[in-house]
Design a protein around this motif. Sequence first.
Motif, PDB file in Angstrom:
ATOM      1  N   THR A 532       0.833  -1.206   0.000  1.00  9.95           N
ATOM      2  CA  THR A 532       0.000   0.000   0.000  1.00  9.95           C
ATOM      3  C   THR A 532       0.865   1.252   0.000  1.00  9.95           C
ATOM      4  N   THR A 533       1.898   1.238   0.833  1.00 10.49           N
ATOM      5  CA  THR A 533       2.805   2.389   0.888  1.00 10.49           C
ATOM      6  C   THR A 533       3.483   2.611  -0.452  1.00 10.49           C
ATOM      7  N   TYR A 534       3.937   1.507  -1.066  1.00  8.37           N
ATOM      8  CA  TYR A 534       4.608   1.641  -2.357  1.00  8.37           C
ATOM      9  C   TYR A 534       3.644   2.162  -3.424  1.00  8.37           C
ATOM     10  N   TRP A 535       2.391   1.719  -3.375  1.00  4.96           N
ATOM     11  CA  TRP A 535       1.415   2.168  -4.367  1.00  4.96           C
ATOM     12  C   TRP A 535       1.195   3.680  -4.286  1.00  4.96           C
ATOM     13  N   PHE A 536       1.065   4.196  -3.064  1.00  6.31           N
ATOM     14  CA  PHE A 536       0.811   5.631  -2.913  1.00  6.31           C
ATOM     15  C   PHE A 536       2.058   6.470  -3.204  1.00  6.31           C
ATOM     16  N   VAL A 537       3.229   5.901  -2.986  1.00 10.27           N
ATOM     17  CA  VAL A 537       4.460   6.661  -3.220  1.00 10.27           C
ATOM     18  C   VAL A 537       4.889   6.582  -4.684  1.00 10.27           C
ATOM     19  N   SER A 538       4.869   5.374  -5.265  1.00 10.07           N
ATOM     20  CA  SER A 538       5.422   5.197  -6.611  1.00 10.07           C
ATOM     21  C   SER A 538       4.494   4.462  -7.564  1.00 10.07           C
ATOM     22  N   GLY A 539       3.276   4.203  -7.142  1.00  5.36           N
ATOM     23  CA  GLY A 539       2.366   3.439  -7.993  1.00  5.36           C
ATOM     24  C   GLY A 539       2.037   4.122  -9.305  1.00  5.36           C
ATOM     25  N   HIS A 540       2.203   5.443  -9.354  1.00  2.00           N
ATOM     26  CA  HIS A 540       1.872   6.172 -10.587  1.00  2.00           C
ATOM     27  C   HIS A 540       2.779   5.792 -11.752  1.00  2.00           C
ATOM     28  N   THR A 541       3.947   5.192 -11.457  1.00  3.98           N
ATOM     29  CA  THR A 541       4.856   4.799 -12.537  1.00  3.98           C
ATOM     30  C   THR A 541       4.395   3.515 -13.231  1.00  3.98           C
ATOM     31  N   PHE A 542       3.535   2.749 -12.563  1.00  5.47           N
ATOM     32  CA  PHE A 542       3.089   1.477 -13.131  1.00  5.47           C
ATOM     33  C   PHE A 542       2.229   1.718 -14.367  1.00  5.47           C
ATOM     34  N   GLU A 543       2.609   1.085 -15.466  1.00  5.41           N
ATOM     35  CA  GLU A 543       1.918   1.306 -16.735  1.00  5.41           C
ATOM     36  C   GLU A 543       1.046   0.132 -17.160  1.00  5.41           C
ATOM     37  N   GLY A 544       1.273  -1.037 -16.578  1.00  3.44           N
ATOM     38  CA  GLY A 544       0.557  -2.210 -17.045  1.00  3.44           C
ATOM     39  C   GLY A 544       1.210  -2.779 -18.292  1.00  3.44           C
ATOM     40  N   PRO A 545       0.728  -3.913 -18.760  1.00  5.55           N
ATOM     41  CA  PRO A 545       1.374  -4.587 -19.893  1.00  5.55           C
ATOM     42  C   PRO A 545       1.142  -3.884 -21.217  1.00  5.55           C
ATOM     43  N   LYS A 546       2.122  -3.972 -22.103  1.00  3.75           N
ATOM     44  CA  LYS A 546       2.000  -3.505 -23.484  1.00  3.75           C
ATOM     45  C   LYS A 546       1.781  -4.743 -24.354  1.00  3.75           C
ATOM     46  N   PHE A 547       0.516  -5.137 -24.474  1.00  5.62           N
ATOM     47  CA  PHE A 547       0.216  -6.382 -25.174  1.00  5.62           C
ATOM     48  C   PHE A 547       0.691  -6.349 -26.625  1.00  5.62           C
ATOM     49  N   GLU A 548       0.645  -5.160 -27.259  1.00  8.20           N
ATOM     50  CA  GLU A 548       1.071  -5.066 -28.652  1.00  8.20           C
ATOM     51  C   GLU A 548       2.522  -5.488 -28.814  1.00  8.20           C
ATOM     52  N   ALA A 549       3.367  -5.104 -27.856  1.00  3.26           N
ATOM     53  CA  ALA A 549       4.788  -5.416 -27.949  1.00  3.26           C
ATOM     54  C   ALA A 549       5.096  -6.850 -27.523  1.00  3.26           C
ATOM     55  N   ILE A 550       4.246  -7.424 -26.647  1.00  4.67           N
ATOM     56  CA  ILE A 550       4.538  -8.746 -26.105  1.00  4.67           C
ATOM     57  C   ILE A 550       3.978  -9.850 -26.983  1.00  4.67           C
ATOM     58  N   ILE A 551       2.700  -9.747 -27.348  1.00  9.73           N
ATOM     59  CA  ILE A 551       2.060 -10.827 -28.093  1.00  9.73           C
ATOM     60  C   ILE A 551       1.592 -10.403 -29.476  1.00  9.73           C
ATOM     61  N   GLY A 552       1.867  -9.161 -29.857  1.00  8.48           N
ATOM     62  CA  GLY A 552       1.599  -8.757 -31.222  1.00  8.48           C
ATOM     63  C   GLY A 552       0.232  -8.175 -31.474  1.00  8.48           C
ATOM     64  N   HIS A 553      -0.616  -8.053 -30.448  1.00  8.97           N
ATOM     65  CA  HIS A 553      -1.926  -7.428 -30.644  1.00  8.97           C
ATOM     66  C   HIS A 553      -2.456  -6.941 -29.311  1.00  8.97           C
TER      67      HIS A 553
END
Length: 584
Positions: A532-553
Amino acid sequence: MLYKDNDVAYLRVVSSLQLLRLHPDPCIPLPQPSASLRNVTPVYYQFFKVASAMSIQNGPSSPPAAAAEGHLQPRLSRLTMVALTFAILNTWIALAGSIGLVLPSGGSVSFLYGFIFCVLCNLALAASLGELAAIWPTAGGQYHFVYALCTDRWKKIMSFWVGWTNIAGWLTLVTVEGLFAAQFVQAAAVVASNGTYTIEAWKTYLIFLAVVTFTTGANIWGNRILGRWNDAALYWSLLGVVIISIVLLATSEKNDARYVFTEFQNETGWSDGMAWILGLLQSALSLIGFDAALHMTEEMPSPAIDAPRAILYAVGVGGVTGLAFILVILFCITDPETVLSTPTNMPITELILQGTGSRAAATVLTLMLAVCFINGTNGCITSSSRLLYSMARDKGIAYHEYFAHIHPKLNVPIRTILFTFVFNLLFGLLYLGPSVAFSAYSASTTIFLNVSYAFPVIALLIRGRGVLTHYRAERQAAHFNLGRFGYALNIVAAIFVVVTSVFFCFPTGLPVSGDEMNYVVVVIGIFLIIVTTYWFVSGHTFEGPKFEAIIGHAPGDEEEATTDHIVPSDKTGSDGSDEKRSIP
């Protein structure tokens, strides 16, 4: 051969990928392929699409891509993934180690029928996750599924939490597997020395340290033989269960069928129903970790096809070997008090010693079990490092630029492998402290992993299974689709995980003293505070997966969906032989 259909198209693809790394100004997007290339060679068009997407993704503020960056190589076959996953499960050995907890909490009835119940529920859970892996075969596994299934409002925070819950489960599982290996080595030493060797916590930790160091080195420098190693681990474990079962059945006195199939005993202080549920938990523990195959999908040539089947086959093999070994144990354990109070601290070792009367045989067979857990530790480090790498790639971990790196020559995420090593080096020290502290730490493994399994299934139930139609391409539907059984399997899986996770927090017996209290809730509480602490301090950097780059779509982009990863290969098969792979 990859380039047999259209040499020109292949050369264009190679040029594009080279531009992606070597172009002096990566802010300039790569040119789009022509319509003729798209129509004639759809596979190469996918290469072009991924290269272009990654080029644009760099953005004007991104530095040029580093030339010294490796790639995860798709060299692991379906058999290898079944082997790696089963080596981590070690179902039949884990059941043998839990005799002392199960028999007082339901007796043979809980041990036998509870295990069958857990196998069926875990098959429903594995099938539920396998269906999602056929659509999104990425190293992120569960947290990527959650990101794809949740609405825009919830996808980042839920994905972040599921990712870190999964990471916590895998990091602790490395510790548990490594210490099991160390305990079996110590048990063999006690038997070989005829009881003159004394088991001490610091000795166990040093053996654990040796196991983790060896398997860490194997993960760094042995990547090319990873497939063969895990294949051998599967055969070794199957050989072990056959040999030990035959030895016990041939040498031990036997219980009657009534004891094996109908005996119920309750020494817990809880009600009979509660005692049966608590006995059930040890069976659930023996089937944990099958999501290893999900985190290795980016190293499989056909992940959308192989990953779902690998986790189902691993649970199936675990179920068959576990059931057979439970029957062997129940027929052969005629003196449970002596077996459970053994100075080796390993009831299965004492059972073998009683049956054979041979210290040499008991020593060799116990070391055979230790090797099984060394193989399991190796697989855990592999899976944990890929999951950490995936989270770093999605910028969900501190110093993500540093950890999102693949060694250019070894083609493994060395930095996340070493992170796993250092974590276990430190948290393994808990074994030197109060036993309740380490018991709580090891028990948290099952809860963390089970919760990470449940979240994508629950998210799917909340959104409705119809949402998968939007994401699933026609060819993917043919690979793994639960169809009309989907809702039933998803509901069974979700209920099973929720119920067992809650009861895992209960003490195993009444009345409860300070030394017998289940402190796993404390471990979970500390985890919640840190994340929880990490989410409030640095969670904004999390972008989630880039499916286009990983699996092509992207999710829902059915027109461009393909069934396999588009990942550069070193043209080395899972068996180490050189081959040129064609992409269907």
